[in-house]
Design an enzyme around this catalytic site. Structure first.
Site, PDB file in Angstrom:
ATOM      1  N   ASP A  12       9.222   1.024  -8.372  1.00 20.92           N
ATOM      2  CA  ASP A  12       7.944   0.948  -7.656  1.00 20.92           C
ATOM      3  C   ASP A  12       6.914   0.454  -8.667  1.00 20.92           C
ATOM      4  OD1 ASP A  12       5.972   1.535  -5.570  1.00 20.92           O
ATOM      5  OD2 ASP A  12       5.347   3.217  -6.816  1.00 20.92           O
ATOM      6  N   SER A  13       5.699   0.216  -8.187  1.00 21.80           N
ATOM      7  CA  SER A  13       4.634  -0.181  -9.104  1.00 21.80           C
ATOM      8  C   SER A  13       4.196   0.988  -9.999  1.00 21.80           C
ATOM      9  CB  SER A  13       3.433  -0.685  -8.303  1.00 21.80           C
ATOM     10  OG  SER A  13       3.010   0.313  -7.390  1.00 21.80           O
ATOM     11  N   CYS A  75       9.189   0.601  -2.741  1.00 20.42           N
ATOM     12  CA  CYS A  75       7.831   0.099  -2.656  1.00 20.42           C
ATOM     13  C   CYS A  75       7.784  -0.849  -1.459  1.00 20.42           C
ATOM     14  CB  CYS A  75       7.505  -0.653  -3.949  1.00 20.42           C
ATOM     15  SG  CYS A  75       5.934  -1.521  -3.924  1.00 20.42           S
ATOM     16  N   GLU A 154      -2.379   7.558  -8.172  1.00 18.97           N
ATOM     17  CA  GLU A 154      -1.796   7.280  -9.489  1.00 18.97           C
ATOM     18  C   GLU A 154      -2.504   8.111 -10.566  1.00 18.97           C
ATOM     19  OE1 GLU A 154       1.268   5.224 -11.352  1.00 18.97           O
ATOM     20  OE2 GLU A 154       0.821   5.151  -9.222  1.00 18.97           O
ATOM     21  N   CYS A 186       3.290   3.024   2.601  1.00 16.39           N
ATOM     22  CA  CYS A 186       3.237   2.813   1.152  1.00 16.39           C
ATOM     23  C   CYS A 186       3.807   4.075   0.533  1.00 16.39           C
ATOM     24  CB  CYS A 186       1.793   2.586   0.703  1.00 16.39           C
ATOM     25  SG  CYS A 186       1.554   2.694  -1.090  1.00 16.39           S
ATOM     26  N   HIS A 188       3.288   5.579  -2.090  1.00 21.00           N
ATOM     27  CA  HIS A 188       2.350   6.507  -2.735  1.00 21.00           C
ATOM     28  C   HIS A 188       1.789   7.535  -1.737  1.00 21.00           C
ATOM     29  CE1 HIS A 188       2.272   3.654  -6.098  1.00 21.00           C
ATOM     30  NE2 HIS A 188       1.567   4.528  -6.788  1.00 21.00           N
TER      31      HIS A 188
HETATM   32  N1  DGL Z   1       3.872   2.022  -3.608  1.00 21.45           N
HETATM   33  C1  DGL Z   1       3.678   0.679  -3.189  1.00 21.45           C
HETATM   34  C2  DGL Z   1       4.060   0.475  -1.740  1.00 21.45           C
HETATM   35  O1  DGL Z   1       4.890   1.199  -1.217  1.00 21.45           O
HETATM   36  C3  DGL Z   1       2.423  -0.064  -3.492  1.00 21.45           C
HETATM   37  C4  DGL Z   1       1.413   0.470  -4.397  1.00 21.45           C
HETATM   38  C5  DGL Z   1       0.617  -0.620  -5.101  1.00 21.45           C
HETATM   39  O2  DGL Z   1      -0.280  -1.227  -4.493  1.00 21.45           O
HETATM   40  O3  DGL Z   1       0.964  -0.855  -6.243  1.00 21.45           O
HETATM   41  O4  DGL Z   1       3.581  -0.424  -1.101  1.00 21.45           O
END
Ligand code: DGL
Length: 268
Positions: A12-13, A75, A154, A186, A188
């Site tokens: 993931d990011s 992600c 984050e 997302c 997150h």
């Molecule tokens: N966790 C990521 C997702 O599921 C994106 C988060 C980011 O923008 O880096 O889309």
């Protein structure tokens, strides 16, 4: 190492993919995980798809070099930008991606209005357009790219007043428009699910696709005879940014329940 005891690679990011890692470890406690958080490049959601494809390819190559038997693109933004590309590059590797759970959202709503929380990159993608076309003909999708939310999560601000205020500004207009189902598009966002529940109340459905992704991982490993048979506790975590104050490690401990072995500053 035999094929069954090789790790599942997951990326993931940043910490978002830990919501998927959690679901996988819950479903498959004997599996070994190798996690990569691309914290040097976060956020992905506001960057061009071509950039995310390049990052994803590099991470995937790294995970495969480490011997991963299956890759989870944990992600939604990276899946939207790069999943087809990765599958084309590595046709023999099982690669599992994420997408906003529009279909379950459409099935869950009684009002016909579904709130979709995802990143700008996910909303702009072909993959999302295709989901809308296939599953949202009979319902209205209320979309919000949740600007700034990934950064707050984050930073570990999962329940403070500023995060609550930001979420209220996203959720309240959707509630006012009649939404009774919310899709967490997302990885997150499951970390602020308690706050979303507090804002939206008990009568709404919130859909986190991570458990379904974990079941898909199990299915694929089972089919290929690659399920791990014995507990392997040495999960490894890499991040591309620095973890000078131990923040990622602390967050991972809070979110996963154990303190991972972490290698930071691992640029790919
Ligand atoms: N966790 C990521 C997702 O599921 C994106 C988060 C980011 O923008 O880096 O889309």
């Amino acid at each position: 190492m035999s094929q069954t005891s090789q790790p599942i690679g997951i990326f993931d990011s940043g910490i978002g993919g830990l919501s998927v890692a959690y679901a996988i470890l819950h479903q498959l406690p004997a599996e070994l995980l190798l996690y990569f958080g691309d914290t040097a490049h976060i956020p992905y959601g506001t960057k061009p798809a071509s950039t995310i494809r390049r990052y994803s390819e590099n991470i995937c190559r790294f995970l495969l070099d480490q011997g991963c038997k299956l890759i989870v693109v944990a992600c939604n933004t990276a899946s939207a930008a790069a999943l087809n590309h990765l599958r084309h590059l590595w046709p023999d590797v099982p690669i599992v991606g994420m997408e906003p759970a529009v279909k379950p959202g459409a099935l869950a709503t009684r009002t016909g209005k579904v709130g979709v929380l995802a990143t700008a990159g996910t909303f702009k993608s072909q993959r999302y357009a295709s989901l809308m076309h296939r599953f949202a003909k009979e319902v209205e999708l209320l979309e919000n790219p949740c600007l700034g939310l990934v950064e707050r999560i984050e930073a570990g601000q999962l329940d403070g007043p500023e995060t609550e205020q930001l979420l209220r500004s996203i959720i309240n207009p959707m509630l006012a428009a009649g939404a009774d189902a919310f899709v967490l598009g997302c990885t997150h966002y499951p970390f602020v699910q308690p706050l979303i529940e507090k804002i939206a109340g008990p009568d709404i459905a919130i859909i986190n696709p991570a458990p379904a992704v974990a079941r898909q991982v199990e299915r694929l490993l089972h089919e290929s005879g690659q399920l791990s048979m014995e507990p392997l506790p040495h999960h490894r975590f890499f991040i591309s940014g620095k973890d000078e104050d131990g923040h990622f490690k602390r967050m991972a401990k809070t979110l996963l329940g154990f303190s991972p072995e972490l290698i930071s500053g691992h640029l790919i």
